[in-house]
Design a protein around this motif. Structure first.
Motif, short mmCIF file in Angstrom:
data_model
loop_
_atom_site.label_atom_id
_atom_site.label_comp_id
_atom_site.label_asym_id
_atom_site.label_seq_id
_atom_site.Cartn_x
_atom_site.Cartn_y
_atom_site.Cartn_z
N LYS A 53 -5.94 -2.62 -4.93
CA LYS A 53 -5.85 -2.65 -3.72
C LYS A 53 -5.62 -3.74 -2.71
O LYS A 53 -4.76 -3.73 -1.90
N GLU A 54 -6.35 -4.69 -3.14
CA GLU A 54 -6.50 -5.70 -2.19
C GLU A 54 -4.91 -6.59 -2.28
O GLU A 54 -4.52 -6.90 -1.43
N LEU A 70 -2.41 -4.36 -0.51
CA LEU A 70 -2.33 -4.78 0.83
C LEU A 70 -1.80 -6.00 1.27
O LEU A 70 -1.20 -6.22 2.26
N GLN A 84 1.63 -5.64 1.19
CA GLN A 84 2.20 -4.90 2.18
C GLN A 84 2.03 -5.61 3.47
O GLN A 84 3.09 -5.54 4.54
#
Length: 313
Positions: free
Chosen positions: A123-124, A127, A130
């Motif tokens: 997820k990191e 992110l 992104q």
């Protein structure tokens, strides 16, 4: 032991009596006395030994009782220890069971923690990716906004130049405005043409020369010339059969006059006839029909840089 000693004493007395009443010699008598003394001494020793044995027997009995008591105590302690051992074994089994359960939970927790850590890492990373994309988009948007601001300034400057060049023509049927990033120079029919004609009159030529001068100073300007008519049908004769032909010929005539300025690239200009199909007002009065009979010269600053950024986004 004591009874045995008494019997021995009786025997000695009997022997002594026999000796006394018998005819014996002195030598034998002395021997008998010596033996008697020896027996008495032996008897004393035996009595003493018997007493010691009795004392030892008492001590052994007492010791035996103590040992029995100690043995019973030891047996009791062993029983207690065995019970405690069984209880401890049961507790140890339960503790091992609890330990196994806790160990399983720990391993499950560690496994879940590792899975969560891996998911968190993914997820990191997403992110971060992104965020990088957002930063890139923000940069592109900033670049785009900068270009849009630049185009707005160019458009405003272009309108000012056109307005300055066409000063004195506003009251002759000419208006200038901006729309959708373009400068529109709208010229009424009366400023350019006679009714039904596509030949530009002298006053109209002056206005077109001024517009051409502005275009020649900025080679990046693109121009579209649109001819518009009202909805009154044109009786076809010769080269012009209807309003389509008339609108196209008027636009073409204006383009040719503008291109008399050799500083203009012909690739940047276009002629277009729109006939009566893009009116400014309904054709219900002579005034509205006069408004619709017009030519629009549409000047567009170079937007290639803007389009390139839009394509990359």
């Amino acid at each position: 032991m004591k009874k045995r000693s008494n019997l021995l004493a009786v025997a000695l007395v009997a022997s002594f009596s026999v000796i006394c009443f018998s005819c014996v010699s002195s030598k034998k008598y002395n021997e008998l006395l010596e033996k008697q003394e020896q027996c008495a001494s032996a008897n004393a020793r035996l009595e003493k030994s018997g007493q010691e044995c009795n004392e030892n027997l008492v001590e052994c009995s007492a010791l035996n009782e103590r040992l029995k008591n100690d043995l019973n105590t030891a047996n009791t302690q062993i029983d207690t220890l065995q019970r405690n051992y069984l209880l401890a074994t049961a507790d140890l089994t339960e503790l091992q069971k609890n330990y196994d359960q806790i160990d399983d939970k720990y391993k499950s927790t560690v496994s879940g923690k590792d899975a969560l850590a891996q998911e968190l890492s993914q997820k990191e990373q997403q992110l971060n990716e992104q965020a990088a994309q957002l930063n890139e988009q923000a940069k592109r948007m900033a670049d785009l906004q900068g270009i849009l601001d630049k185009k707005d300034r160019q458009l405003h400057l272009l309108k000012e130049k056109v307005t300055e060049a066409l000063t004195g023509f506003e009251d002759k049927g000419l208006s200038i405005h901006t729309k959708n990033g373009k400068v529109y120079v709208s010229m009424d029919e009366k400023l350019l043409f006679s009714s039904g004609s596509w030949t530009v009159n002298p006053r109209g030529r002056e206005a077109l020369y001024e517009i051409a001068n502005v275009m020649a100073k900025d080679a990046s300007i693109h121009v579209m010339v649109e001819g518009h008519t009202d909805d009154v049908p044109l009786r076809g004769k010769g080269e012009v059969k209807d309003n389509w032909d008339l609108s196209v010929k008027r636009a073409t005539s204006i383009v040719r006059i503008i291109l008399e300025n050799k500083g203009i690239n012909p690739a940047n200009i276009m002629a277009c006839g729109r006939s009566e199909f893009v009116p400014l007002a309904s054709n219900d009065t002579p005034e509205n029909r006069a408004r619709n009979r017009r030519t629009e010269i549409i000047l567009t600053p170079d937007l290639d840089e803007l389009f390139r950024i839009l394509e990359t986004n």
